[in-house]
Write an enzyme that holds these catalytic residues in place. Structure first.
Site, PDB file in Angstrom:
ATOM      1  CE  LYS A  14       0.926   1.438   4.368  1.00  0.00           C
ATOM      2  NZ  LYS A  14       1.611   2.723   4.676  1.00  0.00           N
ATOM      3  CG  ASP A 145      -0.961   0.129   8.441  1.00  0.00           C
ATOM      4  OD1 ASP A 145      -1.700   1.043   8.868  1.00  0.00           O
ATOM      5  OD2 ASP A 145       0.186   0.324   8.015  1.00  0.00           O
TER       6      ASP A 145
END
Length: 301
Positions: A14, A145
């Protein structure tokens, strides 16, 4: 349940198009507002159920630990313990092979993504024993996350410590070059060195700017116009102070045609946005002469 079933799963990296630190909780965790975007750089995992109890983790060709200090291993522990409690019986063990492609401690979420991939993969092997919300709860025990990678969305607006997720539109026609300078950065150290203002007036102004930014992003995606002037990462100031060479990487990327270049997460990976794929490939070729980990990726759409 057949203790010989297996599954292969990809764990994406990401980037953070926007990362604003908004506060600090009593437990030491910082709260954030961030736009997190999955990109097409992957670790690869194979999960195979086995008759013996426990977890075996293989990490070929890298220095990652293959024990409970590895997030993928810990994700399997949490899942299997939860499965045993729900089924009220002993469950299969799992043999995991993790092939790393995402640089380690790089601001790209590789470890968190691996953990989420283990949770999702095991859940599939266990016939969807848990809901996505339950898997996200397991993931949050591993890292802030992880719930983002459990979520099926390509991009999410994240708040809280990163666990409050709101799916958001993703660009379709951008190329993103990732340049990893070859050293790692401790996320914990970066946050510890971040100076957060306690001025409530300043925080109120920041809140209003965040809302404006969210609105501008949604409008820009709808029109396929990249809002490069609006990108922000509060943690850049800390990591670049520790590693000034990152500023030079950003400048070189823009000089080679990037619309914008910015550090992802706590760094040190810098990403650059291109509208032209060919130019992105040329930029990647140039930076590969200096750095070993340079990739051309695209946003999930």
């Amino acid at each position: 349940m057949e203790c010989s079933a297996s599954i292969q799963i990809k764990a994406p990296a990401k980037i953070n198009f926007f990362l604003k630190v908004t506060g600090k909780r009593a437990d030491g965790y910082h709260t954030i507002a961030s736009l997190m975007q999955k990109v097409t750089l992957y670790d690869h995992l194979e999960l195979r159920l086995v008759d013996s109890s426990g977890i075996i983790l293989h990490c070929p060709d890298n220095v990652l630990p293959a024990d409970d200090t590895n997030l993928a291993y810990r994700a399997a522990q949490i899942f299997l313990q939860s499965a045993q409690a729900r089924l009220s019986t002993s469950v299969c063990g799992v043999d995991i092979t993790l092939v790393k492609k995402i640089p380690i401690a790089a601001g790209l979420g590789g470890g968190s993504s691996d953990a989420a991939a283990v949770l999702l993969g095991l859940n599939s092997l266990f016939a969807d024993l848990f809901s996505e919300r339950e898997l996200a709860g397991m993931g949050l025990q591993l890292g802030a996350d992880v719930p983002f990678f459990v979520d099926r969305s390509a991009a999410c607006w994240a708040e809280g410590i990163g666990e409050l997720l709101d799916p958001i539109a993703s660009f379709k026609d951008l190329s993103i070059v990732l340049v990893n300078p070859g050293f790692s950065v401790s996320t914990k150290q970066v946050y510890e060195n971040f100076i957060l203002t306690s001025d409530r007036k300043s925080l109120i102004v920041a809140d209003s700017r965040i809302e404006l930014w969210r609105h501008a992003w949604q409008e820009s995606v709808a029109r396929q116009v990249f809002p490069y002037a609006s990108l922000l990462n509060d943690l850049e100031q800390v990591t670049i102070r520790m590693h000034p060479e990152l500023e030079g990487i950003k400048e070189d990327l823009v000089a080679h045609g990037a619309l914008v270049a910015m550090m992802s997460g706590s760094g040190p990976t810098v990403f650059a946005v291109f509208e032209d794929r060919q130019r992105a490939q040329e930029c990647c070729h140039f930076f590969n002469k200096q750095y070993g980990s340079v990739f051309v990726t695209s946003p999930f759409a």
